[in-house]
Design an enzyme around this catalytic site. Structure first.
Site, PDB file in Angstrom:
ATOM      1  N   TRP A  43       9.297  -2.855  25.773  1.00 26.85           N
ATOM      2  CA  TRP A  43       8.951  -2.821  24.352  1.00 26.85           C
ATOM      3  C   TRP A  43       8.777  -4.217  23.789  1.00 26.85           C
ATOM      4  CZ3 TRP A  43       6.450   1.096  23.102  1.00 26.85           C
ATOM      5  CH2 TRP A  43       6.790   2.362  23.579  1.00 26.85           C
ATOM      6  N   ASP A  81      13.155  -4.748  16.300  1.00 23.34           N
ATOM      7  CA  ASP A  81      12.696  -3.387  16.584  1.00 23.34           C
ATOM      8  C   ASP A  81      13.945  -2.595  16.970  1.00 23.34           C
ATOM      9  OD1 ASP A  81      11.754  -1.014  17.619  1.00 23.34           O
ATOM     10  OD2 ASP A  81      10.402  -1.933  19.089  1.00 23.34           O
ATOM     11  N   LYS A  83      13.486   8.746  17.562  1.00 13.23           N
ATOM     12  CA  LYS A  83      14.549   8.589  18.556  1.00 13.23           C
ATOM     13  C   LYS A  83      15.877   9.071  17.982  1.00 13.23           C
ATOM     14  CE  LYS A  83      11.252   6.550  20.763  1.00 13.23           C
ATOM     15  NZ  LYS A  83      10.949   5.143  20.884  1.00 13.23           N
TER      16      LYS A  83
HETATM   17  C1  LIG Z   1       9.665   4.439  21.136  1.00 15.47           C
HETATM   18  C2  LIG Z   1       9.677   2.990  20.890  1.00 15.47           C
HETATM   19  C3  LIG Z   1       8.547   2.307  20.437  1.00 15.47           C
HETATM   20  C4  LIG Z   1       7.238   3.003  20.193  1.00 15.47           C
HETATM   21  O1  LIG Z   1       7.292   3.742  19.035  1.00 15.47           O
HETATM   22  P1  LIG Z   1       6.028   4.553  18.492  1.00 15.47           P
HETATM   23  O2  LIG Z   1       6.645   5.372  17.411  1.00 15.47           O
HETATM   24  O3  LIG Z   1       5.475   5.361  19.612  1.00 15.47           O
HETATM   25  O4  LIG Z   1       5.056   3.581  17.969  1.00 15.47           O
HETATM   26  C5  LIG Z   1       8.656   0.951  20.219  1.00 15.47           C
HETATM   27  N1  LIG Z   1       9.801   0.300  20.422  1.00 15.47           N
HETATM   28  C6  LIG Z   1      10.911   0.917  20.875  1.00 15.47           C
HETATM   29  C7  LIG Z   1      12.173   0.141  21.085  1.00 15.47           C
HETATM   30  C8  LIG Z   1      10.882   2.282  21.117  1.00 15.47           C
HETATM   31  O5  LIG Z   1      11.990   2.916  21.552  1.00 15.47           O
END
Ligand SMILES: *Cc1c(COP(=O)(O)O)cnc(C)c1O
Length: 360
Positions: free
Chosen positions: A102, A172, A196
């Protein structure tokens, strides 16, 4: 009706009580005669739903005054562009810490908007560590320092908040938000997709410090300009109304669990059960260094990958779904977000032991 133990990395399991309440309110939300999905986002009913969701989120995370909470769309991947567009603010570059899949995506996207300095990388360890803070080569002139708090695919998590001086720290937190308390005041911005640990896909949470608003690149789409979104209380365009409603129910559920300190204790108990077992067997292995193992996403491998298919098949037969690891790393991954009950992890460990006894 049978509910499985869903170990999906996202979209992921939601608390059953939340789903039941949503089902009850599906056709008629609290006497309105409408489903939340059918409501005007500017109507009295939905405005109260959105306001309550924000209040609950602020209370759970103890968001200090001087921060905006934004309900956006596009997910964390869109934020990978939205963050530099908004936060470069005339600076020549931004610092990024590379801890896995990521982070790499964030770095690649940010390069479209400005210069990226990868101040530290865990590539040498095969992304099984978080580089020690002393090794980071930070630029004091950087627009911000970007980290991924929890690498959902690699299962690597920060168990410290890095000190980065006066440069804003941006995280993030897609897969760790609300899993434990966070000192929001240490961050310039926090973002994450909801699917998540919060609710349905389609909602993106952004928490951003007031002084960082208003400097977006001119090309920034209005709907992605934090200041425009903030000035319009996340209603510049139609927000993901149903996802906000479900998120609000999840926030209420979290409060009923005792808040983030209580949910952290629960999450630590679940993760320990799994890691402790992984550390006592040679049949399975956990690749991530102990001091940065994720509480949310637990990757593990069978010593003989020829058994992977049989392992997954047996798990599914016992109602344990989505344990296959991400295609980029293989093996298994158990995602054990807030909504995964202890009983789910107990069932998984019991099955792992049984499978080892039979095949070890
Ligand atoms: C799932 C995830 C993403 C991607 O998220 P989207 O909603 O598909 O854009 C980005 N960063 C992390 C840490 C994630 O777990």
């Amino acid at each position: 009706m049978t509910r499985v133990f869903n170990f999906s990395a996202g979209p992921a399991a939601l608390p059953e009580t939340v789903l039941r309440q949503a089902a009850e309110e599906m056709l008629d939300w609290q006497g309105s005669g409408m489903s939340v999905m059918e409501m005007s986002h500017r109507g009295r009913e939905f405005m109260s739903i959105a306001a309550e969701a924000e209040t609950l989120l602020r209370r759970l995370l103890a968001v200090p005054a001087g921060y905006k909470v934004l309900f956006m769309q596009g997910g964390a991947i869109a934020e990978n562009a939205i963050v530099p567009m908004n936060l470069l603010r005339g600076h020549a570059s931004a610092d990024y810490i590379d801890t896995g899949e990521w982070s790499k995506k964030s770095i690649k996207e940010a390069k479209k908007y400005g210069r990226v300095n990868v101040a530290a990388s865990a590539a040498d360890s095969g992304y099984t560590t978080i580089p020690a803070r002393e090794t980071w080569k930070l630029d004091p002139e950087a627009a911000y320092v970007h980290i991924c708090s929890n690498e959902t695919i690699g299962g690597v998590e920060y168990h410290f908040t890095p000190e980065v001086g006066s440069v804003p720290l941006v995280a993030d937190m897609s897969s760790s938000i609300l899993s434990r308390p966070v000192d929001v005041s240490k961050y310039g911005a926090i973002y994450g997709g909801a699917q998540k640990n919060i609710g349905p896909a389609g909602l993106t949470i952004v928490i951003v410090r007031d002084d960082l608003l208003g400097g977006a690149l001119p090309v920034t789409p209005s709907a992605f300009d934090y200041k425009t979104v903030a000035d319009n209380e996340s209603m510049y365009n139609t927000p993901p109304t149903y996802a906000i409603y479900i998120a609000g129910l999840v926030f209420k559920w979290l409060e009923a669990q005792g808040g983030l300190a209580a949910i952290e204790a629960h999450n630590r108990q679940k993760a320990a059960l799994l890691y402790d077992y992984l550390d006592t067997t040679r049949f399975y292995s956990a690749p991530v260094a102990r001091d940065c193992r994720s509480l949310m996403n637990v990757p593990f491998k069978l010593h003989d990958e020829a058994l992977d298919g049989a392992f997954l098949k047996g798990a599914e037969a016992r109602g344990m779904m989505q344990l296959k690891g991400h295609r980029s790393v293989g093996g298994m991954r158990a995602s054990i977000y807030n909504a995964m009950p202890l009983a789910g992890v107990q069932a998984l460990v019991a099955y792992m032991k049984e499978f080892e006894a039979k095949n070890g």
